[in-house]
Design a protein around this motif. Sequence first.
Motif, mmCIF file in Angstrom:
data_model
loop_
_atom_site.group_PDB
_atom_site.id
_atom_site.type_symbol
_atom_site.label_atom_id
_atom_site.label_comp_id
_atom_site.label_asym_id
_atom_site.label_seq_id
_atom_site.Cartn_x
_atom_site.Cartn_y
_atom_site.Cartn_z
ATOM 1 N N ASP A 36 39.192 -2.239 36.210
ATOM 2 C CA ASP A 36 38.486 -0.817 35.549
ATOM 3 C C ASP A 36 36.915 -0.689 35.840
ATOM 4 O O ASP A 36 36.415 -1.855 35.530
ATOM 5 C CB ASP A 36 38.726 -0.953 33.966
ATOM 6 C CG ASP A 36 38.102 0.355 33.506
ATOM 7 O OD1 ASP A 36 37.739 1.283 33.836
ATOM 8 O OD2 ASP A 36 38.012 0.309 32.110
ATOM 9 N N MET A 37 36.533 -0.064 36.495
ATOM 10 C CA MET A 37 35.179 0.328 36.936
ATOM 11 C C MET A 37 34.393 1.235 35.971
ATOM 12 O O MET A 37 33.308 1.510 36.214
ATOM 13 C CB MET A 37 35.043 0.796 38.443
ATOM 14 C CG MET A 37 35.565 -0.178 39.425
ATOM 15 S SD MET A 37 34.736 -1.899 39.435
ATOM 16 C CE MET A 37 33.435 -1.516 40.043
ATOM 17 N N SER A 38 34.745 1.443 34.960
ATOM 18 C CA SER A 38 34.267 2.450 33.879
ATOM 19 C C SER A 38 32.778 1.861 33.346
ATOM 20 O O SER A 38 31.939 2.656 32.893
ATOM 21 C CB SER A 38 35.236 3.026 32.860
ATOM 22 O OG SER A 38 35.589 1.795 32.011
ATOM 23 N N GLY A 39 32.790 0.518 33.368
ATOM 24 C CA GLY A 39 31.498 0.095 32.539
ATOM 25 C C GLY A 39 30.588 -0.387 33.719
ATOM 26 O O GLY A 39 29.557 -0.870 33.544
ATOM 27 N N TYR A 59 31.965 -3.121 51.394
ATOM 28 C CA TYR A 59 32.538 -2.099 50.430
ATOM 29 C C TYR A 59 33.967 -1.956 50.669
ATOM 30 O O TYR A 59 34.577 -1.713 49.618
ATOM 31 C CB TYR A 59 31.758 -0.824 50.874
ATOM 32 C CG TYR A 59 30.442 -0.683 50.369
ATOM 33 C CD1 TYR A 59 30.102 -0.704 49.111
ATOM 34 C CD2 TYR A 59 29.388 -0.951 51.363
ATOM 35 C CE1 TYR A 59 28.585 -0.671 48.735
ATOM 36 C CE2 TYR A 59 28.171 -0.742 50.959
ATOM 37 C CZ TYR A 59 27.508 -0.970 49.581
ATOM 38 O OH TYR A 59 26.439 -0.620 49.267
ATOM 39 N N THR A 60 34.537 -2.206 51.800
ATOM 40 C CA THR A 60 36.096 -1.913 52.169
ATOM 41 C C THR A 60 36.373 -3.327 51.303
ATOM 42 O O THR A 60 37.711 -2.788 50.540
ATOM 43 C CB THR A 60 36.259 -2.170 53.510
ATOM 44 O OG1 THR A 60 35.748 -0.986 54.192
ATOM 45 C CG2 THR A 60 37.917 -2.181 53.876
ATOM 46 N N LYS A 61 36.257 -4.354 51.150
ATOM 47 C CA LYS A 61 36.656 -5.472 50.695
ATOM 48 C C LYS A 61 36.696 -5.159 48.940
ATOM 49 O O LYS A 61 37.749 -5.685 48.435
ATOM 50 C CB LYS A 61 35.891 -6.993 50.829
ATOM 51 C CG LYS A 61 36.205 -7.178 52.504
ATOM 52 C CD LYS A 61 37.943 -7.735 52.479
ATOM 53 C CE LYS A 61 38.092 -8.165 53.850
ATOM 54 N NZ LYS A 61 39.496 -8.392 54.209
ATOM 55 N N HIS A 68 39.843 -5.229 46.530
ATOM 56 C CA HIS A 68 39.889 -6.198 45.256
ATOM 57 C C HIS A 68 39.986 -5.264 44.073
ATOM 58 O O HIS A 68 40.907 -5.814 43.475
ATOM 59 C CB HIS A 68 38.908 -6.846 45.227
ATOM 60 C CG HIS A 68 38.738 -7.998 44.118
ATOM 61 N ND1 HIS A 68 39.740 -9.106 44.008
ATOM 62 C CD2 HIS A 68 38.098 -7.965 42.958
ATOM 63 C CE1 HIS A 68 39.994 -9.505 42.812
ATOM 64 N NE2 HIS A 68 38.679 -9.129 42.174
ATOM 65 N N ILE A 69 39.172 -4.220 43.907
ATOM 66 C CA ILE A 69 39.321 -3.214 42.581
ATOM 67 C C ILE A 69 40.959 -2.855 42.752
ATOM 68 O O ILE A 69 41.434 -2.761 41.463
ATOM 69 C CB ILE A 69 38.385 -2.006 42.944
ATOM 70 C CG1 ILE A 69 37.039 -2.656 42.641
ATOM 71 C CG2 ILE A 69 38.711 -0.993 41.845
ATOM 72 C CD1 ILE A 69 35.823 -1.694 43.127
ATOM 73 N N GLU A 70 41.461 -2.324 43.615
ATOM 74 C CA GLU A 70 42.532 -1.839 43.653
ATOM 75 C C GLU A 70 43.917 -2.905 43.629
ATOM 76 O O GLU A 70 44.581 -2.800 42.568
ATOM 77 C CB GLU A 70 42.994 -0.964 45.074
ATOM 78 C CG GLU A 70 44.299 -0.309 45.074
ATOM 79 C CD GLU A 70 44.693 0.326 46.420
ATOM 80 O OE1 GLU A 70 45.701 0.476 46.787
ATOM 81 O OE2 GLU A 70 43.739 0.808 46.970
ATOM 82 N N THR A 71 43.785 -3.894 44.133
ATOM 83 C CA THR A 71 44.916 -5.093 44.025
ATOM 84 C C THR A 71 44.806 -5.753 42.700
ATOM 85 O O THR A 71 45.955 -6.033 42.233
ATOM 86 C CB THR A 71 44.922 -5.925 45.396
ATOM 87 O OG1 THR A 71 43.439 -6.818 45.119
ATOM 88 C CG2 THR A 71 45.098 -5.438 46.381
ATOM 89 N N LEU A 83 31.288 -10.445 42.956
ATOM 90 C CA LEU A 83 30.713 -9.112 43.061
ATOM 91 C C LEU A 83 31.213 -8.218 42.326
ATOM 92 O O LEU A 83 30.609 -7.226 41.549
ATOM 93 C CB LEU A 83 30.117 -8.933 44.308
ATOM 94 C CG LEU A 83 29.682 -7.650 44.761
ATOM 95 C CD1 LEU A 83 28.058 -7.537 43.918
ATOM 96 C CD2 LEU A 83 29.385 -7.458 46.259
ATOM 97 N N VAL A 84 32.566 -7.870 42.480
ATOM 98 C CA VAL A 84 33.226 -6.891 41.919
ATOM 99 C C VAL A 84 33.292 -7.248 40.411
ATOM 100 O O VAL A 84 32.952 -6.023 39.323
ATOM 101 C CB VAL A 84 34.738 -6.642 42.334
ATOM 102 C CG1 VAL A 84 35.642 -5.842 41.617
ATOM 103 C CG2 VAL A 84 34.694 -6.146 44.070
#
Length: 178
Positions: free
Chosen positions: A54-57, A41-43, A47-50, A22-23
């Motif tokens: 890059d979420m810019s896209g 959303y917490t999960k 995952h984004i952090e660990t 999903l991420v």
Amino acid sequence: VLSAFAAGARLIVTPRFRVEDLVERTAAGEVTMVVAVPQLYTKMLEHIETAGIDMSGARLRVAASGGASLDPALKARVLDVMGVTVSNGYGATEFVPVTRVPIGMEAASNVVGLPCTGVELRIVDDNGQDVPPGQSGEIWARGPFCMQGYYRNPEETAKVLTEDGWLATGDLGEILDN
């Protein structure tokens, strides 16, 4: 699923859910709407952090939450990391949806919005009498999304459904006095 079809949206169905997938799809801009419990959303944020993703896209336009209380810090983190405000809502297994914060409207994390189309809402005291705005009481709702009764259990059904169709949710709430 039906909401996606009604909106003409593309729905991604996977054989097994994985937050990593999903991420990754969200970061790649493939996902534009997520409706989930706050814990998901917490999960996603973990995952984004660990993984250092890059979420810019990302092209996420709608993030909706329900099923549990929405922590203000979580709401702020989703906005900061994913660039979208989480819209809160309320429902129950017996009646979904009851209320929803309109998409794009800013509201405190403890606000669950306005009744959905066709839904009537009351806040009542222990005697089933309406309480004034700003006073806490039990949430009662009626409308097209309400169950007809518990399967083969008329006694339990009678405890929560009134003859005129109101579902006594057992949850506490209040109508803000604005």
